[in-house]
Design a protein around this motif. Structure first.
Motif, PDB file in Angstrom:
ATOM      1  N   PRO A 149      34.942  70.007  59.910  1.00  0.00           N
ATOM      2  CA  PRO A 149      33.699  70.371  59.212  1.00  0.00           C
ATOM      3  C   PRO A 149      33.461  69.593  57.923  1.00  0.00           C
ATOM      4  N   LEU A 150      34.513  68.966  57.390  1.00  0.00           N
ATOM      5  CA  LEU A 150      34.387  68.226  56.135  1.00  0.00           C
ATOM      6  C   LEU A 150      34.349  66.714  56.354  1.00  0.00           C
ATOM      7  N   ASP A 151      34.167  66.281  57.598  1.00  0.00           N
ATOM      8  CA  ASP A 151      34.128  64.857  57.926  1.00  0.00           C
ATOM      9  C   ASP A 151      32.976  64.181  57.186  1.00  0.00           C
ATOM     10  N   PRO A 152      33.277  63.155  56.358  1.00  0.00           N
ATOM     11  CA  PRO A 152      32.201  62.489  55.617  1.00  0.00           C
ATOM     12  C   PRO A 152      31.202  61.773  56.524  1.00  0.00           C
ATOM     13  N   ARG A 153      31.615  61.402  57.718  1.00  0.00           N
ATOM     14  CA  ARG A 153      30.666  60.746  58.636  1.00  0.00           C
ATOM     15  C   ARG A 153      29.601  61.734  59.107  1.00  0.00           C
ATOM     16  N   LEU A 154      29.977  62.999  59.292  1.00  0.00           N
ATOM     17  CA  LEU A 154      28.985  64.014  59.651  1.00  0.00           C
ATOM     18  C   LEU A 154      28.123  64.367  58.451  1.00  0.00           C
ATOM     19  N   ALA A 155      28.735  64.402  57.273  1.00  0.00           N
ATOM     20  CA  ALA A 155      28.038  64.678  56.009  1.00  0.00           C
ATOM     21  C   ALA A 155      27.228  65.971  56.057  1.00  0.00           C
ATOM     22  N   ILE A 156      27.849  67.019  56.581  1.00  0.00           N
ATOM     23  CA  ILE A 156      27.177  68.320  56.604  1.00  0.00           C
ATOM     24  C   ILE A 156      27.050  68.819  55.172  1.00  0.00           C
ATOM     25  N   ALA A 157      25.860  69.203  54.777  1.00  0.00           N
ATOM     26  CA  ALA A 157      25.589  69.667  53.416  1.00  0.00           C
ATOM     27  C   ALA A 157      25.857  71.171  53.329  1.00  0.00           C
ATOM     28  N   TRP A 158      27.132  71.539  53.295  1.00  0.00           N
ATOM     29  CA  TRP A 158      27.485  72.955  53.154  1.00  0.00           C
ATOM     30  C   TRP A 158      26.940  73.445  51.829  1.00  0.00           C
ATOM     31  N   PRO A 159      26.253  74.580  51.801  1.00  0.00           N
ATOM     32  CA  PRO A 159      25.571  75.008  50.575  1.00  0.00           C
ATOM     33  C   PRO A 159      26.492  75.526  49.472  1.00  0.00           C
ATOM     34  N   LEU A 160      27.706  75.952  49.824  1.00  0.00           N
ATOM     35  CA  LEU A 160      28.615  76.514  48.835  1.00  0.00           C
ATOM     36  C   LEU A 160      29.937  75.755  48.822  1.00  0.00           C
ATOM     37  N   GLU A 161      30.669  75.909  47.744  1.00  0.00           N
ATOM     38  CA  GLU A 161      32.034  75.397  47.714  1.00  0.00           C
ATOM     39  C   GLU A 161      32.832  76.133  48.787  1.00  0.00           C
ATOM     40  N   VAL A 162      33.715  75.425  49.453  1.00  0.00           N
ATOM     41  CA  VAL A 162      34.498  76.026  50.533  1.00  0.00           C
ATOM     42  C   VAL A 162      35.561  76.940  49.934  1.00  0.00           C
ATOM     43  N   SER A 163      35.506  78.225  50.289  1.00  0.00           N
ATOM     44  CA  SER A 163      36.476  79.190  49.780  1.00  0.00           C
ATOM     45  C   SER A 163      37.648  79.380  50.742  1.00  0.00           C
ATOM     46  N   GLN A 164      37.391  79.249  52.038  1.00  0.00           N
ATOM     47  CA  GLN A 164      38.425  79.418  53.054  1.00  0.00           C
ATOM     48  C   GLN A 164      38.073  78.597  54.272  1.00  0.00           C
ATOM     49  N   MET A 165      39.131  78.150  54.962  1.00  0.00           N
ATOM     50  CA  MET A 165      38.976  77.458  56.231  1.00  0.00           C
ATOM     51  C   MET A 165      40.320  77.565  56.932  1.00  0.00           C
ATOM     52  N   SER A 166      40.316  77.737  58.231  1.00  0.00           N
ATOM     53  CA  SER A 166      41.586  77.874  58.947  1.00  0.00           C
ATOM     54  C   SER A 166      42.353  76.557  58.913  1.00  0.00           C
ATOM     55  N   GLU A 167      43.661  76.656  59.027  1.00  0.00           N
ATOM     56  CA  GLU A 167      44.498  75.453  59.095  1.00  0.00           C
ATOM     57  C   GLU A 167      44.118  74.627  60.316  1.00  0.00           C
ATOM     58  N   ARG A 168      43.787  75.310  61.402  1.00  0.00           N
ATOM     59  CA  ARG A 168      43.368  74.620  62.632  1.00  0.00           C
ATOM     60  C   ARG A 168      42.139  73.748  62.370  1.00  0.00           C
ATOM     61  N   ASP A 169      41.138  74.293  61.684  1.00  0.00           N
ATOM     62  CA  ASP A 169      39.921  73.531  61.408  1.00  0.00           C
ATOM     63  C   ASP A 169      40.176  72.404  60.409  1.00  0.00           C
ATOM     64  N   ARG A 170      41.003  72.669  59.398  1.00  0.00           N
ATOM     65  CA  ARG A 170      41.343  71.613  58.416  1.00  0.00           C
ATOM     66  C   ARG A 170      42.071  70.454  59.057  1.00  0.00           C
ATOM     67  N   ALA A 171      42.873  70.741  60.099  1.00  0.00           N
ATOM     68  CA  ALA A 171      43.685  69.722  60.763  1.00  0.00           C
ATOM     69  C   ALA A 171      42.896  68.879  61.765  1.00  0.00           C
ATOM     70  N   LEU A 172      41.662  69.277  62.076  1.00  0.00           N
ATOM     71  CA  LEU A 172      40.870  68.473  63.009  1.00  0.00           C
ATOM     72  C   LEU A 172      40.637  67.098  62.415  1.00  0.00           C
ATOM     73  N   SER A 173      40.803  66.067  63.249  1.00  0.00           N
ATOM     74  CA  SER A 173      40.689  64.702  62.729  1.00  0.00           C
ATOM     75  C   SER A 173      39.237  64.340  62.428  1.00  0.00           C
ATOM     76  N   PHE A 174      39.087  63.343  61.561  1.00  0.00           N
ATOM     77  CA  PHE A 174      37.770  62.799  61.254  1.00  0.00           C
ATOM     78  C   PHE A 174      37.363  61.858  62.384  1.00  0.00           C
ATOM     79  N   LEU A 175      36.075  61.626  62.522  1.00  0.00           N
ATOM     80  CA  LEU A 175      35.564  60.709  63.549  1.00  0.00           C
ATOM     81  C   LEU A 175      36.057  59.290  63.290  1.00  0.00           C
TER      82      LEU A 175
END
Length: 175
Positions: A149-175
């Motif tokens: 979800p934080l991949d700079p190539r996707l550049a999703i404009a999340w409206p808030l600072e990220v407070s939590q994210m699962s380890e599984r989602d953080r470990a997903l590779s970037f494109l």
């Protein structure tokens, strides 16, 4: 007369559904889903999932199922508010890797109809957000995929600072 308004998005096949509410002093009635009125869903609900995310600013996603298990999802926020995002991952699409986000909340009675070929995720805008997901196919663990979800190539404009994210989602590779 349909109980739903369809709102197009810039990504072909991705649709916002507004549920019409009939209300009085007691509250309201709305049809949450109807296969006859929303035939693009496919007519079969194979699975329903319910989530609770307690923290404001938490991110869930970006998840998808690979073909032939790719699924259509009908995603709704039934308590609180979220910034709901779909990313087009169809390689032959003119909007490949583009994203679209919408605020879904209990108050605005909006849902997102996400066809196969899209990754899906969300960020909570309030505490104690509950989501309901209707799927036209059952979950297939061997077909599971995800985008970071934080991949700079996707550049999703999340409206808030990220407070939590699962380890599984953080470990997903970037494109």
């Amino acid at each position: 007369m349909s109980r739903f308004n369809r709102l197009p998005t810039p990504l072909a096949g991705l649709t916002i559904i507004e549920r019409k509410q009939i209300g009085d002093e007691r509250g309201f009635f709305s049809r949450f889903f109807c296969g006859d009125e929303l035939p693009e869903f496919g007519g079969v609900i194979a699975q329903i999932n319910h989530t609770l995310t307690r923290s404001k600013g938490a991110i869930r996603g970006m998840h998808f199922q690979r073909p032939p298990h790719d699924e259509t999802k009908f995603v709704s926020c039934i308590s609180g508010a979220v910034f709901d995002v779909a990313v087009d991952i169809r390689p032959d699409s003119p909007t490949y890797l583009q994203w679209h986000g919408e605020i879904l909340s209990a108050e605005n009675a909006r849902s997102m109809m996400i066809p196969g070929g899209f990754a899906h995720g969300l960020q909570t805008l309030t505490e104690d957000c509950e989501m309901l997901y209707l799927h036209d196919k059952p979950y297939a663990p061997e077909a599971e995929g995800g985008l970071n979800p934080l991949d700079p190539r996707l550049a999703i404009a999340w409206p808030l600072e990220v407070s939590q994210m699962s380890e599984r989602d953080r470990a997903l590779s970037f494109l």
